[in-house]
Design an enzyme around this catalytic site. Sequence first.
Site, short mmCIF file in Angstrom:
data_model
loop_
_atom_site.label_atom_id
_atom_site.label_comp_id
_atom_site.label_asym_id
_atom_site.label_seq_id
_atom_site.Cartn_x
_atom_site.Cartn_y
_atom_site.Cartn_z
N HIS A 232 31.88 -10.00 -2.71
CA HIS A 232 32.53 -11.19 -2.12
C HIS A 232 33.30 -12.08 -3.10
O HIS A 232 32.92 -13.23 -3.31
CB HIS A 232 31.53 -12.02 -1.31
CG HIS A 232 30.15 -12.22 -1.91
ND1 HIS A 232 29.95 -12.71 -3.17
CD2 HIS A 232 28.93 -11.99 -1.38
CE1 HIS A 232 28.64 -12.79 -3.39
NE2 HIS A 232 28.01 -12.35 -2.32
N ASP A 305 29.60 -8.95 4.36
CA ASP A 305 28.51 -9.86 3.98
C ASP A 305 27.85 -10.42 5.25
O ASP A 305 27.52 -11.61 5.33
CB ASP A 305 29.01 -11.00 3.07
CG ASP A 305 27.84 -11.71 2.37
OD1 ASP A 305 26.69 -11.30 2.56
OD2 ASP A 305 28.11 -12.68 1.64
N GLY A 324 25.52 -18.34 5.31
CA GLY A 324 25.70 -17.01 5.89
C GLY A 324 26.46 -17.00 7.20
O GLY A 324 26.37 -17.93 8.00
O1 DOR Z 1 26.23 -16.61 2.60
C1 DOR Z 1 25.43 -15.84 2.11
N1 DOR Z 1 24.36 -15.39 2.80
N2 DOR Z 1 25.62 -15.42 0.86
C2 DOR Z 1 24.72 -14.69 0.20
O2 DOR Z 1 24.95 -14.34 -0.92
C3 DOR Z 1 23.44 -14.33 0.83
C4 DOR Z 1 23.55 -14.34 2.30
C5 DOR Z 1 22.23 -14.31 2.99
O3 DOR Z 1 21.37 -13.50 2.61
O4 DOR Z 1 22.05 -15.07 3.93
ZN ZN Z 2 26.03 -12.42 -2.09
#
Ligand code: DOR
Ligand code: ZN
Length: 424
Positions: A232, A305, A324
């Site tokens: 990312h 992601d 996330g």
């Molecule tokens: O936005 C994110 N969510 N970035 C990450 O690196 C981990 C991921 C998660 O595991 O929720």
């Molecule tokens: Zn990550």
Amino acid sequence: MCLLIKNGIVIDPARNIKKNCDVLTENAKIASVGESLESPDAEIIDAAGKIVMPGIVDMHVHLREPGFEAKETIQTGTFAALRGGVTSVACMPNTNPVADNASVINFILNRAKEAGNARVYPVGAITKNSEGKLLSEIAELKDAGAAAISDDGRPVNSAGVMRRAMQYASMLDLPVISHCENLDLAGEGVMHEGAVSTALGLKGIPASAEEVMVARDIILAEETGCRLHIAHVSTARSIQLVREAKARGVNVTAEVAPHHFTLTHEAVKGYNTFTKVNPPLREAKDVEAVKEGLADGTIDVIATDHAPHTMEEKDVEYDLAPFGIAGVETAAGLIWNELVKPGILNVEDAVAKITLNPARILGICAGTLVPGMPADIIAIEPNKEWEVDPEFFAGRSKNTPFAGKKLTGKVLITILNGIMVYKH
Ligand code: DOR
Ligand code: ZN
């Protein structure tokens, strides 16, 4: 059982194929790709006007099992993947327990087999419990079936630990997927540091938090000879660092997530926690740089992601929400809408970045329509307009900032192992 997919616009970057023709599957494998194919007992699928391509290989997905089944399970995540045209996923190790040993890898592989949806390639943790301190048994992870190693979700903050991990990975020929984030610089930040974070009164994560780690890992990869994959990437300077490293022959590849070529930090205005993601949504100049990096080949891969979180977790103040975005069901639409339709990527390059390139990096048998390969195929209607409605997501979590967004380009059919497993 045979399928004959007739008259599609067939794209297979592995053999530079882009032509109107047919694809025949036999016994779960690709049998042939060519014009006017015939097979008396095959089920016929009319694909006129549709893009027919290998199933998507999404090399950055969080399936959350074991441990966080309220967010997603291997069953729900891989089923959602199929609806998004994704037939293979690499799943990140930040589960509970962390996938830092063979038994967790075996558990994931067994669950994936039971689910029978998208193929699952587990990523093993670089360090025990992803704490960044003691290395995992990397050879054991590889023997158990890990396709790569990463502490994704967190960085390996110690350069010494990362260097040793890279030395082992290099010996074992495993790619190291780096989540580039300097924790001192990122601090308590919750969004990109800039004019918008100041206006909103939210703590910022500077672009440099990512960039210093991209620079560090490139130097370490150059020294150790390991295959480094930057997860990312989100800033203009990160992309420039990768571009320069590639020019001097460093074994580095990079990926970008669809939200990083679609949205800027402006989207955070309104405090919608579905825009909270790590790395954060950046500035317009970064989005431009991402598009340039995709177009000139600096960025090899588009990966989602996919990071599902429950409503309860996201329905809190911006500061408190987890990072996330749930991404597998919107990726293809965003790629077509944001990159292919405006001509930023031609269709062959877009397809390569979600099939052949990630499959090569992971060293897996997927991502092409070469005869003999598993018959994982999708059909996309490039001009089909649709609106993102998370209520219809098959995934367990609905945390998307794209609800209500109109997209052009829709996955219509997903074929896994020669069987039609999804039809719109
Ligand atoms: O936005 C994110 N969510 N970035 C990450 O690196 C981990 C991921 C998660 O595991 O929720
Ligand atoms: Zn990550």
